[in-house]
Design a protein around this motif. Sequence first.
Motif, PDB file in Angstrom:
ATOM      1  N   GLY A  32      14.794 -16.492  -4.916  1.00  0.00           N
ATOM      2  CA  GLY A  32      14.092 -15.910  -6.058  1.00  0.00           C
ATOM      3  C   GLY A  32      13.675 -14.487  -5.714  1.00  0.00           C
ATOM      4  O   GLY A  32      13.240 -14.231  -4.595  1.00  0.00           O
ATOM      5  N   ILE A  33      13.820 -13.565  -6.659  1.00  0.00           N
ATOM      6  CA  ILE A  33      13.501 -12.162  -6.385  1.00  0.00           C
ATOM      7  C   ILE A  33      12.410 -11.673  -7.332  1.00  0.00           C
ATOM      8  O   ILE A  33      12.517 -11.863  -8.548  1.00  0.00           O
ATOM      9  CB  ILE A  33      14.748 -11.262  -6.574  1.00  0.00           C
ATOM     10  CG1 ILE A  33      15.921 -11.818  -5.753  1.00  0.00           C
ATOM     11  CG2 ILE A  33      14.433  -9.811  -6.189  1.00  0.00           C
ATOM     12  CD1 ILE A  33      17.234 -11.081  -5.971  1.00  0.00           C
ATOM     13  N   ALA A  34      11.378 -11.076  -6.763  1.00  0.00           N
ATOM     14  CA  ALA A  34      10.363 -10.403  -7.593  1.00  0.00           C
ATOM     15  C   ALA A  34      10.282  -8.960  -7.130  1.00  0.00           C
ATOM     16  O   ALA A  34      10.359  -8.677  -5.935  1.00  0.00           O
ATOM     17  CB  ALA A  34       9.015 -11.088  -7.446  1.00  0.00           C
ATOM     18  N   MET A  35      10.167  -8.055  -8.082  1.00  0.00           N
ATOM     19  CA  MET A  35      10.148  -6.625  -7.764  1.00  0.00           C
ATOM     20  C   MET A  35       8.767  -6.033  -8.038  1.00  0.00           C
ATOM     21  O   MET A  35       8.166  -6.304  -9.077  1.00  0.00           O
ATOM     22  CB  MET A  35      11.153  -5.863  -8.657  1.00  0.00           C
ATOM     23  CG  MET A  35      12.606  -6.247  -8.535  1.00  0.00           C
ATOM     24  SD  MET A  35      13.433  -5.653  -7.037  1.00  0.00           S
ATOM     25  CE  MET A  35      13.247  -3.884  -7.159  1.00  0.00           C
ATOM     26  N   ASP A  37       1.690  -6.400  -9.130  1.00  0.00           N
ATOM     27  CA  ASP A  37       1.229  -5.310  -8.292  1.00  0.00           C
ATOM     28  C   ASP A  37       0.639  -5.815  -6.986  1.00  0.00           C
ATOM     29  O   ASP A  37       0.644  -5.125  -5.981  1.00  0.00           O
ATOM     30  CB  ASP A  37       0.180  -4.488  -9.053  1.00  0.00           C
ATOM     31  CG  ASP A  37      -0.155  -3.214  -8.293  1.00  0.00           C
ATOM     32  OD1 ASP A  37       0.798  -2.536  -7.857  1.00  0.00           O
ATOM     33  OD2 ASP A  37      -1.349  -2.935  -8.098  1.00  0.00           O
ATOM     34  N   ASP A  38       0.153  -7.068  -6.998  1.00  0.00           N
ATOM     35  CA  ASP A  38      -0.467  -7.559  -5.768  1.00  0.00           C
ATOM     36  C   ASP A  38       0.401  -8.633  -5.109  1.00  0.00           C
ATOM     37  O   ASP A  38       1.294  -9.205  -5.740  1.00  0.00           O
ATOM     38  CB  ASP A  38      -1.859  -8.117  -6.074  1.00  0.00           C
ATOM     39  CG  ASP A  38      -1.780  -9.254  -7.053  1.00  0.00           C
ATOM     40  OD1 ASP A  38      -1.977 -10.410  -6.654  1.00  0.00           O
ATOM     41  OD2 ASP A  38      -1.465  -8.980  -8.248  1.00  0.00           O
ATOM     42  N   ALA A  39       0.112  -8.855  -3.839  1.00  0.00           N
ATOM     43  CA  ALA A  39       0.940  -9.754  -3.026  1.00  0.00           C
ATOM     44  C   ALA A  39       0.977 -11.166  -3.612  1.00  0.00           C
ATOM     45  O   ALA A  39       2.044 -11.780  -3.712  1.00  0.00           O
ATOM     46  CB  ALA A  39       0.401  -9.783  -1.607  1.00  0.00           C
ATOM     47  N   GLU A  40      -0.193 -11.665  -4.004  1.00  0.00           N
ATOM     48  CA  GLU A  40      -0.283 -13.021  -4.558  1.00  0.00           C
ATOM     49  C   GLU A  40       0.680 -13.216  -5.725  1.00  0.00           C
ATOM     50  O   GLU A  40       1.480 -14.147  -5.765  1.00  0.00           O
ATOM     51  CB  GLU A  40      -1.699 -13.257  -5.114  1.00  0.00           C
ATOM     52  CG  GLU A  40      -2.745 -13.735  -4.162  1.00  0.00           C
ATOM     53  CD  GLU A  40      -2.367 -14.984  -3.403  1.00  0.00           C
ATOM     54  OE1 GLU A  40      -2.369 -16.042  -4.027  1.00  0.00           O
ATOM     55  OE2 GLU A  40      -2.054 -14.887  -2.191  1.00  0.00           O
ATOM     56  N   THR A  41       0.566 -12.295  -6.699  1.00  0.00           N
ATOM     57  CA  THR A  41       1.377 -12.408  -7.914  1.00  0.00           C
ATOM     58  C   THR A  41       2.865 -12.318  -7.582  1.00  0.00           C
ATOM     59  O   THR A  41       3.674 -13.107  -8.082  1.00  0.00           O
ATOM     60  CB  THR A  41       1.003 -11.278  -8.900  1.00  0.00           C
ATOM     61  OG1 THR A  41      -0.410 -11.275  -9.029  1.00  0.00           O
ATOM     62  CG2 THR A  41       1.655 -11.467 -10.241  1.00  0.00           C
ATOM     63  N   LEU A  42       3.203 -11.366  -6.720  1.00  0.00           N
ATOM     64  CA  LEU A  42       4.620 -11.192  -6.407  1.00  0.00           C
ATOM     65  C   LEU A  42       5.177 -12.430  -5.703  1.00  0.00           C
ATOM     66  O   LEU A  42       6.287 -12.875  -5.989  1.00  0.00           O
ATOM     67  CB  LEU A  42       4.812  -9.949  -5.542  1.00  0.00           C
ATOM     68  CG  LEU A  42       4.700  -8.645  -6.337  1.00  0.00           C
ATOM     69  CD1 LEU A  42       4.479  -7.469  -5.411  1.00  0.00           C
ATOM     70  CD2 LEU A  42       5.951  -8.427  -7.192  1.00  0.00           C
ATOM     71  N   LEU A  43       4.379 -12.987  -4.808  1.00  0.00           N
ATOM     72  CA  LEU A  43       4.823 -14.199  -4.111  1.00  0.00           C
ATOM     73  C   LEU A  43       5.037 -15.338  -5.096  1.00  0.00           C
ATOM     74  O   LEU A  43       6.026 -16.065  -5.051  1.00  0.00           O
ATOM     75  CB  LEU A  43       3.771 -14.630  -3.092  1.00  0.00           C
ATOM     76  CG  LEU A  43       3.967 -14.079  -1.688  1.00  0.00           C
ATOM     77  CD1 LEU A  43       2.712 -14.278  -0.858  1.00  0.00           C
ATOM     78  CD2 LEU A  43       5.136 -14.791  -1.005  1.00  0.00           C
ATOM     79  N   ARG A  44       4.078 -15.477  -6.011  1.00  0.00           N
ATOM     80  CA  ARG A  44       4.171 -16.558  -6.990  1.00  0.00           C
ATOM     81  C   ARG A  44       5.403 -16.368  -7.873  1.00  0.00           C
ATOM     82  O   ARG A  44       6.144 -17.307  -8.137  1.00  0.00           O
ATOM     83  CB  ARG A  44       2.892 -16.588  -7.826  1.00  0.00           C
ATOM     84  CG  ARG A  44       2.547 -17.981  -8.295  1.00  0.00           C
ATOM     85  CD  ARG A  44       1.258 -18.079  -9.070  1.00  0.00           C
ATOM     86  NE  ARG A  44       1.153 -17.146 -10.164  1.00  0.00           N
ATOM     87  CZ  ARG A  44       0.257 -16.168 -10.224  1.00  0.00           C
ATOM     88  NH1 ARG A  44      -0.602 -15.995  -9.251  1.00  0.00           N
ATOM     89  NH2 ARG A  44       0.212 -15.363 -11.266  1.00  0.00           N
ATOM     90  N   HIS A  45       5.639 -15.138  -8.275  1.00  0.00           N
ATOM     91  CA  HIS A  45       6.767 -14.895  -9.168  1.00  0.00           C
ATOM     92  C   HIS A  45       8.108 -15.058  -8.460  1.00  0.00           C
ATOM     93  O   HIS A  45       9.066 -15.565  -9.037  1.00  0.00           O
ATOM     94  CB  HIS A  45       6.624 -13.501  -9.803  1.00  0.00           C
ATOM     95  CG  HIS A  45       5.544 -13.468 -10.844  1.00  0.00           C
ATOM     96  ND1 HIS A  45       5.100 -12.321 -11.439  1.00  0.00           N
ATOM     97  CD2 HIS A  45       4.810 -14.472 -11.391  1.00  0.00           C
ATOM     98  CE1 HIS A  45       4.140 -12.618 -12.307  1.00  0.00           C
ATOM     99  NE2 HIS A  45       3.950 -13.916 -12.281  1.00  0.00           N
ATOM    100  N   ALA A  46       8.152 -14.655  -7.193  1.00  0.00           N
ATOM    101  CA  ALA A  46       9.404 -14.845  -6.435  1.00  0.00           C
ATOM    102  C   ALA A  46       9.663 -16.340  -6.264  1.00  0.00           C
ATOM    103  O   ALA A  46      10.802 -16.818  -6.368  1.00  0.00           O
ATOM    104  CB  ALA A  46       9.304 -14.153  -5.085  1.00  0.00           C
ATOM    105  N   ASP A  97       0.842  -1.202   0.000  1.00  0.00           N
ATOM    106  CA  ASP A  97       0.000   0.000   0.000  1.00  0.00           C
ATOM    107  C   ASP A  97       0.874   1.248   0.000  1.00  0.00           C
ATOM    108  O   ASP A  97       0.662   2.179  -0.774  1.00  0.00           O
ATOM    109  CB  ASP A  97      -0.896   0.031   1.247  1.00  0.00           C
ATOM    110  CG  ASP A  97      -2.106  -0.865   1.059  1.00  0.00           C
ATOM    111  OD1 ASP A  97      -2.304  -1.338  -0.084  1.00  0.00           O
ATOM    112  OD2 ASP A  97      -2.833  -1.103   2.040  1.00  0.00           O
ATOM    113  N   ASN A  98       1.856   1.237   0.898  1.00  0.00           N
ATOM    114  CA  ASN A  98       2.774   2.375   0.999  1.00  0.00           C
ATOM    115  C   ASN A  98       3.521   2.604  -0.294  1.00  0.00           C
ATOM    116  O   ASN A  98       3.674   3.726  -0.763  1.00  0.00           O
ATOM    117  CB  ASN A  98       3.821   2.111   2.086  1.00  0.00           C
ATOM    118  CG  ASN A  98       3.307   2.598   3.417  1.00  0.00           C
ATOM    119  OD1 ASN A  98       2.498   3.524   3.459  1.00  0.00           O
ATOM    120  ND2 ASN A  98       3.757   1.966   4.486  1.00  0.00           N
TER     121      ASN A  98
END
Length: 641
Positions: A323-326, A332-341, A208-209
């Motif tokens: 694994g790093i996701a930026m 943009d959302d937590a789910e996607t970033l977690l999956r990509h990382a 959010d921040n």
Amino acid sequence: MRQTVKETDAHPIRVLVVDDEQCILDTYRELLCPESKAASEAARASISDLRAKLFPTSAPVPAVADFKRTRFAVTAAQDAESAVACVREAVAAGQPYAVVFLDMRMPPGRDGAWAAAEIRALDENVSICLCSAYSDVDTEELSARIAPEDKFFFLAKPFHPQEVRQMALALGHKWRAEQRIAQLAYYDSLTGLPNRAQFRERFRVTLDNARRHQKPVALLYIDLDNFKRINDTLGHTAGDELLQIVGERLRAAIRKSDDFIHVNANKQRGNDCARLGGDEFMALLPEVMSPAEAGLIADRIMKALSQPLMLGEHELTVTPSIGIAMHPQDGDDAETLLRHADLAMYAAKRSAPGTFAFYDAKMNAGAALQLQMEAKLRGALGNDEFLLHYQPQFDLHTGRIASMEALLRWNSPELGQVQPLEFIPLAEATGLILPIGEWVLRTACRQAQEWIDKGLPINRIAVNVSPVQFAQKDFVEQVGGILAETGLEPSRLEIEITESLVMKNEAWAYQMTRRLKTLGVQLAIDDFGTGYSSFGRLKEYPVDRLKIDRCFVKSPTEHSAEDGAIIAAMISMAKTLGLGVVAEGIEQFEQLLFLQDQNCAVGQGFLLSNPLAAGDAEVFLRRMGETEQETDAERLQHLGH
Ligand code: C2E
Ligand code: MG
Ligand code: MG
């Protein structure tokens, strides 16, 4: 957003007292820490001077001995700015205050109301008591501003000494209880790191921040390489100890990185880490400016975690894959970033364990599918999604059933029926093949014994064993245990191992096959002919049978004279060595005839029978039992029809 510290009764309750008059600060100290040096004679003298000012003259100052039980650690500040600085430092050091007593008027500096709002922004858990002798304080307005109302109080001067002490006690104990509850709900009990629930919440707030301020965030998915092996070989206690060490190292590495990158001055929370479960950890880096910086931190974490460590008397080195996701470029959302990382972590682990990789959109659908499959595979055994099919093998001279090969099937509610060639390599790569393989062995032995008990003509049951199972030190004991448990006579079990397995580690294969033979089981080499082993070597292994790979059993039209000659040579060599032969993959009648001509003892293939579900296999066995009275020629005629 929760932030808690590990709290025990052994620790004093931390209290911050803020007043512009030194003698009032000393009084607080004497009330809260009667045993402390502050209660020195000098302080006492100034207290008695001030007592009249602060407390009604009739109130007795309680004796020191009354206050022995709860201990307080008191910090004193003389103005609003330094009070805020104290809170900031305490939060950053992970040693927040439980209670702040804050004077309202501290001329010429800022007042207590200003400090209260600043302190609240830094620490949402601390109780704040605003002390004022004046009645001009707008309590309604302040309470609304410095929420929550159950953590913000007014204390009118002059107060009774017991009031301060009791307030500190009540609020301190309440704070402690809240910390404990939060610790249980939001922290992993093994490592003390935030758990999955807490991490989710932090991640949400951080995102959010980041969106609001258009700042990047890096998410690191950290997974230990070969953790399962350590758990399996050294035991769970050692595994737990290892996870604790990793947790500490990760925390320290993350804290160090806080200084290392340019953290802005008003920052409330820097980098963060958590344990998601098992050997999976996360790091959240809201302060990185670029992927390159995230890479530097990943490298630091990697180095910190890869330091050798002692577990009992064993020195080990455990490497992580990261694994790093930026945000925002990788999601943009937590789910996607977690999956990509997570996907990036797998990519790192596959290509080079002990390294880190950035998510890349090219980590294609194939990898995503693998990942999805792996997640499902983890739950498949517990959900009863596996079953065995049984494919008969026939004696090519008598037409009788020689054996049944158990073949694993996975019915996934989401993925449908998945073929063994698709999921077995994955099960092997993840170690899941161990429990799955054990289940196969037990189920097949139990089924065979059930059929024997029903008087059905099943001589043997063949079970495929993965090289990963075969490499287990206690594999032989496992087989022995299952035989004893199911009551199956050892000679009725045939274990199929692949030729490539034998070739990979000949000394181990030699030792294991010997040990298995002492149990009395039979051994077959599966997919023979594809692994380039020499017959000369084979002679040294105590195997009973060779299964000629189906690539040699092609249709005669595709058959070169050479293939025919190879099969003929294999069969006759096997005979010379006293080994049985099974030809796999017989699909056409011509192949059957050719193999019969070559005196091949046993055959298996779609022409003779498909792999059958247990119920169908039983019907099939019963029908075969009924052909006992027929002549070999009659039985052979049924084959292939
Ligand atoms: P495999 O041990 O060589 O098993 C024979 C495979 O050939 C089976 O495939 C079977 O359905 C197939 N097959 C039988 N007759 C014919 C035929 O006439 N033509 C053709 N083209 N194929 C035929 P499946 O069930 O898909 O299994 C594939 C492989 O997966 C097995 O090869 C085995 O290596 C592995 N596998 C199966 N079950 C298990 C298991 O429980 N544990 C382990 N570790 N591996 C297993
Ligand atoms: Mg097989
Ligand atoms: Mg085979």
